[in-house]
Design an enzyme around this catalytic site. Structure first.
Site, PDB file in Angstrom:
ATOM      1  N   CYS A  54       0.836  -1.205   0.000  1.00  0.00           N
ATOM      2  CA  CYS A  54       0.000   0.000   0.000  1.00  0.00           C
ATOM      3  C   CYS A  54       0.875   1.261   0.000  1.00  0.00           C
ATOM      4  O   CYS A  54       1.913   1.314   0.655  1.00  0.00           O
ATOM      5  CB  CYS A  54      -0.913  -0.010   1.217  1.00  0.00           C
ATOM      6  SG  CYS A  54      -2.015   1.413   1.269  1.00  0.00           S
ATOM      7  N   CYS A  58       0.209   4.681   7.079  1.00  0.00           N
ATOM      8  CA  CYS A  58      -0.432   4.504   8.390  1.00  0.00           C
ATOM      9  C   CYS A  58       0.570   3.852   9.354  1.00  0.00           C
ATOM     10  O   CYS A  58       1.075   2.753   9.077  1.00  0.00           O
ATOM     11  CB  CYS A  58      -1.683   3.635   8.262  1.00  0.00           C
ATOM     12  SG  CYS A  58      -2.810   4.253   6.993  1.00  0.00           S
ATOM     13  N   CYS A  61       0.383   0.097  10.403  1.00  0.00           N
ATOM     14  CA  CYS A  61       0.011  -0.921   9.419  1.00  0.00           C
ATOM     15  C   CYS A  61       1.198  -1.633   8.767  1.00  0.00           C
ATOM     16  O   CYS A  61       2.033  -1.002   8.116  1.00  0.00           O
ATOM     17  CB  CYS A  61      -0.851  -0.293   8.332  1.00  0.00           C
ATOM     18  SG  CYS A  61      -1.378  -1.517   7.123  1.00  0.00           S
ATOM     19  N   CYS A  98     -16.073  -9.445   5.488  1.00  0.00           N
ATOM     20  CA  CYS A  98     -15.525  -8.117   5.242  1.00  0.00           C
ATOM     21  C   CYS A  98     -14.268  -8.282   4.388  1.00  0.00           C
ATOM     22  O   CYS A  98     -13.316  -8.944   4.811  1.00  0.00           O
ATOM     23  CB  CYS A  98     -15.195  -7.438   6.566  1.00  0.00           C
ATOM     24  SG  CYS A  98     -14.540  -5.779   6.318  1.00  0.00           S
ATOM     25  N   CYS A 130     -19.232  -6.698   3.478  1.00  0.00           N
ATOM     26  CA  CYS A 130     -18.620  -5.413   3.820  1.00  0.00           C
ATOM     27  C   CYS A 130     -17.324  -5.293   3.019  1.00  0.00           C
ATOM     28  O   CYS A 130     -16.702  -6.305   2.699  1.00  0.00           O
ATOM     29  CB  CYS A 130     -18.321  -5.392   5.325  1.00  0.00           C
ATOM     30  SG  CYS A 130     -17.415  -3.932   5.875  1.00  0.00           S
ATOM     31  N   CYS A 190     -19.429   1.444   8.670  1.00  0.00           N
ATOM     32  CA  CYS A 190     -18.672   0.831   9.757  1.00  0.00           C
ATOM     33  C   CYS A 190     -17.446   1.714   9.964  1.00  0.00           C
ATOM     34  O   CYS A 190     -16.648   1.885   9.049  1.00  0.00           O
ATOM     35  CB  CYS A 190     -18.260  -0.588   9.350  1.00  0.00           C
ATOM     36  SG  CYS A 190     -17.127  -1.362  10.519  1.00  0.00           S
ATOM     37  N   ARG A 262     -17.708  -3.541  17.789  1.00  0.00           N
ATOM     38  CA  ARG A 262     -16.977  -4.755  17.418  1.00  0.00           C
ATOM     39  C   ARG A 262     -15.609  -4.842  18.097  1.00  0.00           C
ATOM     40  O   ARG A 262     -14.792  -3.931  17.971  1.00  0.00           O
ATOM     41  CB  ARG A 262     -16.794  -4.803  15.892  1.00  0.00           C
ATOM     42  CG  ARG A 262     -16.041  -6.036  15.403  1.00  0.00           C
ATOM     43  CD  ARG A 262     -16.123  -6.213  13.895  1.00  0.00           C
ATOM     44  NE  ARG A 262     -17.499  -6.298  13.484  1.00  0.00           N
ATOM     45  CZ  ARG A 262     -18.080  -5.475  12.607  1.00  0.00           C
ATOM     46  NH1 ARG A 262     -17.392  -4.541  12.022  1.00  0.00           N
ATOM     47  NH2 ARG A 262     -19.354  -5.613  12.313  1.00  0.00           N
TER      48      ARG A 262
HETATM   49  S1  SF4 Z   1      -4.220   0.805   6.903  1.00  0.00           S
HETATM   50 FE1  SF4 Z   1      -2.549  -0.155   5.710  1.00  0.00          FE
HETATM   51  S2  SF4 Z   1      -3.562  -0.917   3.882  1.00  0.00           S
HETATM   52 FE2  SF4 Z   1      -4.973   0.572   4.811  1.00  0.00          FE
HETATM   53  S3  SF4 Z   1      -4.507   2.542   3.857  1.00  0.00           S
HETATM   54 FE3  SF4 Z   1      -3.224   2.424   5.697  1.00  0.00          FE
HETATM   55  S4  SF4 Z   1      -1.260   1.538   4.994  1.00  0.00           S
HETATM   56 FE4  SF4 Z   1      -2.785   1.130   3.399  1.00  0.00          FE
END
Ligand code: SF4
Length: 364
Positions: A54, A58, A61, A98, A130, A190, A262
């Site tokens: 990605c 984040c 993540c 999901c 979802c 959600c 949840r």
């Molecule tokens: S949570 Fe992970 S997969 Fe989702 S947008 Fe952020 S970096 Fe990308």
């Protein structure tokens, strides 16, 4: 006391969060029993239909391409693979699937068309579907709705203030805009967040202010405890205590009385007694399956044993809202518009995210 309010203040929410534990549990459980069957828990299966790689940053993540976390990326799953997994999830007691894709945003094209087919396929299995695919435009949300999507997940993660300390590649308003686009359809929302990212209690209350002032409030709210993964900027964060989790669940229940709350990431760190306390405090949904996207989750058999022990029953699909109709692709009244969300925060940098990125480059 259990009416839905959209004008909660941070001070009021902090007062609830900090109540003596027995008062907090009693107040939350009282509201829970007025609005929901306390012995019914909705079970969702989270399926990573496209893992890793990605472009976002984040801080929590392991799927962000810029960090070195050992997550192996996968291409988008096929429709048949997803349907087979959905059938297995249904046999194991899940009423909802999901599907998560590690995308910044949905891009119109063959991959999105494939996801729409997955939505059609699962809805036809009479399960709630979802998706969590990143940012969506109104047109994309309409196309998902037309395919039979039941819910769209897009978490606010934390307060607006702390969000800037965790993610630099998009802003809080981007999140709210996607939620707003979903709200223009009949798809339910959600949205929740994560505790244990180094935020303070005010930030937790701030996130609940943001969620509760949405009108309507989200139909479901995941409360995650951070699972700190090596290589991510938040790798050093200590696990949150069960007491913090119970307080957060109970406060969420009071502020979002009609929402399904949840228990999501972090359940492997919780005892059965801890989870039982969360159910008493108003949690009425869990994610099942041995993995939550890329992090561990309790085994489904263990969860069913816990349900038996506590006398809990899995919620039937479409208990809260009728099943959406599926419109086939050939009959769709929407065309792909090829819209792209703007990059809203090109100059924003977060020191620990930059450090993890630099470390990731060295390892790679
Ligand atoms: S949570 Fe992970 S997969 Fe989702 S947008 Fe952020 S970096 Fe990308």
């Amino acid at each position: 006391m259990s009416e839905v309010r959209h004008n909660w203040t941070k001070e009021e929410i902090l007062e609830i969060y900090n109540r003596p534990m027995m008062d907090l549990l009693y107040d939350a459980a009282t509201i829970h029993r007025k609005q929901h069957d306390p012995n019914v828990v909705q079970v969702s299966t989270l399926l990573s239909i496209k893992t890793g790689g990605c472009s976002e940053d984040c801080g929590y993540c392991p799927q962000a391409a810029r960090y070195h976390t050992g997550v192996e990326g996968n291409d988008l799953m096929t429709v048949n693979q997803v349907k087979a997994q959905a059938l297995r999830a249904r046999e194991n007691g899940s009423s909802r699937v999901c599907m998560g894709a590690a995308w910044r945003n949905v891009k119109d094209g063959p991959e999105f068309d494939q996801v729409l087919e997955m939505v059609r396929g699962i809805n036809k299995l009479d399960m709630e579907v979802c998706c969590t695919l990143g940012m969506v435009t109104e047109n994309q949300a309409q196309r998902l709705a037309e395919a039979g999507l039941y819910a769209y997940n897009h978490n606010l993660d934390s307060s607006e203030e702390y969000y800037k300390e965790v993610i630099s590649t998009r802003g809080y308003q981007d999140r709210l805009d996607t939620i707003g686009n979903v709200r223009k359809t009949n798809v339910t929302v959600c949205s929740g967040g994560i505790i244990g990212m180094g935020e303070n209690v005010e930030d937790r209350a701030g996130m609940l202010v943001a969620l509760s002032t949405l009108n309507p409030q989200p139909e479901s709210t995941p409360i995650n405890a951070l699972v700190a993964v090596e290589g991510t900027p938040l790798e050093e964060e200590k696990p949150v205590s069960i007491w913090e989790m119970v307080r957060m669940v109970a406060t969420t229940r009071i502020v979002l009385p009609e929402t399904q709350v949840r228990l999501s990431a972090g359940r492997t760190q919780m005892s059965r007694e801890g989870q039982a306390m969360c159910f008493f405090a108003g949690a009425n949904s869990i994610f099942a399956g041995d993995k939550l996207l890329t992090t561990p989750n309790p085994d489904v058999n263990e969860d069913m044993k816990m349900f038996e022990l506590l006398g809990l029953n899995p919620q039937k699909p479409f208990t809260k809202k009728v099943q959406p109709q599926t419109v086939e692709a050939t009959d769709s009244k929407f065309e792909a518009l090829g819209e792209k969300p703007k990059w809203t925060r090109p100059e924003h940098k977060i020191e620990r995210n930059e450090a993890a990125k630099a470390k990731g480059k060295l390892v790679k």
